[in-house]
Design an enzyme around this catalytic site. Structure first.
Site, short mmCIF file in Angstrom:
data_model
loop_
_atom_site.label_atom_id
_atom_site.label_comp_id
_atom_site.label_asym_id
_atom_site.label_seq_id
_atom_site.Cartn_x
_atom_site.Cartn_y
_atom_site.Cartn_z
N SER A 165 0.82 -1.21 0.00
CA SER A 165 0.00 0.00 0.00
C SER A 165 0.86 1.26 0.00
CB SER A 165 -0.93 0.01 1.21
OG SER A 165 -0.21 -0.15 2.42
N TYR A 166 1.99 1.23 0.70
CA TYR A 166 2.88 2.38 0.74
C TYR A 166 3.49 2.61 -0.64
CZ TYR A 166 6.56 5.57 2.24
OH TYR A 166 7.39 6.65 2.37
N PHE A 167 4.01 1.53 -1.27
CA PHE A 167 4.58 1.64 -2.61
C PHE A 167 3.54 2.21 -3.57
CE2 PHE A 167 7.98 -0.62 -0.86
CZ PHE A 167 8.97 -0.90 -1.79
#
Length: 262
Positions: A165-167
């Site tokens: 999700s961060y990427f």
């Protein structure tokens, strides 16, 4: 001699610590009236007071950037107080240590809501005010995660691989930057993105110790040694100023050359 942001009103999300705090001080030193948005209130009020103590102008507004109502209220408060808005630095964000495929729906949605949707909500809320001000600027916060795959080099960089999700959220922010830049050009609104590498903020240093990242600095980067919050703040200040008047839709790496080795 007037500062580079003299007479400007600048909003910084996540302005209560780290890169946001360093940028708030640089903006204030250059003459900006600084509006700080963040969730952690004690730190936010402390930064507000620190700027005022050195003769600057600052206003802290408690705000969760993932909350549309809170965002719109914060922008309204800013306009009521200062009458205009010229610069937005979208610095607020978060991550997760959850690794695919174990990352839950809830974690995925929470990280995207904070990072990507939060950036969108703020940009949308300030847009008419940036148009009205003319010659306005948006600077968004990305990460090397936007362009990195899951490789040994990336693991060397991060020590604890961020979540999918961060990427995805950081890649989305870069795409959103280019999209908004295209719409902003006719209104003389410049929109750029900064992409830091491993930056040692005070919180990170306290939690992990600078030695934890020694191999990263020596192996992953072209330039050796740690990056500091002030390194990012200096770049953000440049992009916010008239010195960067011909720069828009760009992603600026601040990583000691780490991207070149990905």
């Amino acid at each position: 001699m007037p500062g580079r942001l003299q007479g400007k009103v600048a909003m910084i999300t996540g302005g209560n610590s780290g890169i946001g705090e360093a940028t708030a001080h640089r903006f204030a030193q250059e003459g900006a009236q600084v509006v700080l948005l963040a969730r952690r209130e004690p730190e936010g009020y402390a930064v507000q007071q620190a700027i005022r103590d050195t003769g600057g102008e600052a206003l802290f507004i408690p705000c969760d950037v993932a909350d549309r109502g809170a965002v719109e209220a914060a922008v309204a408060t800013t306009i009521d107080r200062y009458g205009s808005l010229h610069v937005l630095f979208n610095n607020a964000g978060g991550g997760s240590g959850a690794i695919f495929p174990e990352e839950s729906d809830e974690v995925w949605e929470r990280v995207l809501r904070i990072n990507l949707t939060g950036t969108f909500l703020i940009c949308r809320a300030v847009w008419p005010h940036l148009i009205a001000a003319g010659g306005s600027v948006i600077i968004n916060m990305s990460s090397l995660a936007a362009v990195a795959g899951v490789s040994e080099t990336v693991r060397e960089m991060t020590h604890a691989l961020p979540s999918a999700s961060y990427f995805a959220s950081k890649a989305g922010i870069e795409a959103l930057t280019r999209y908004i830049a295209g719409l902003g050009a006719s209104h003389n609104i410049r929109v750029n993105c900064v992409c830091p590498g491993q930056i040692l903020t005070s919180r990170l240093t306290t939690a992990a110790g600078e030695h934890r990242f020694a191999r990263h600095f020596e192996v992953v980067q072209l330039l050796k040694g740690p990056g500091r919050a002030e390194d990012v703040a200096t770049t953000v200040l440049f992009l916010a100023s008239e010195e960067a008047r011909f720069i828009t839709a760009e992603v600026i790496n601040i990583d000691g050359g780490a991207a070149a080795k990905l």
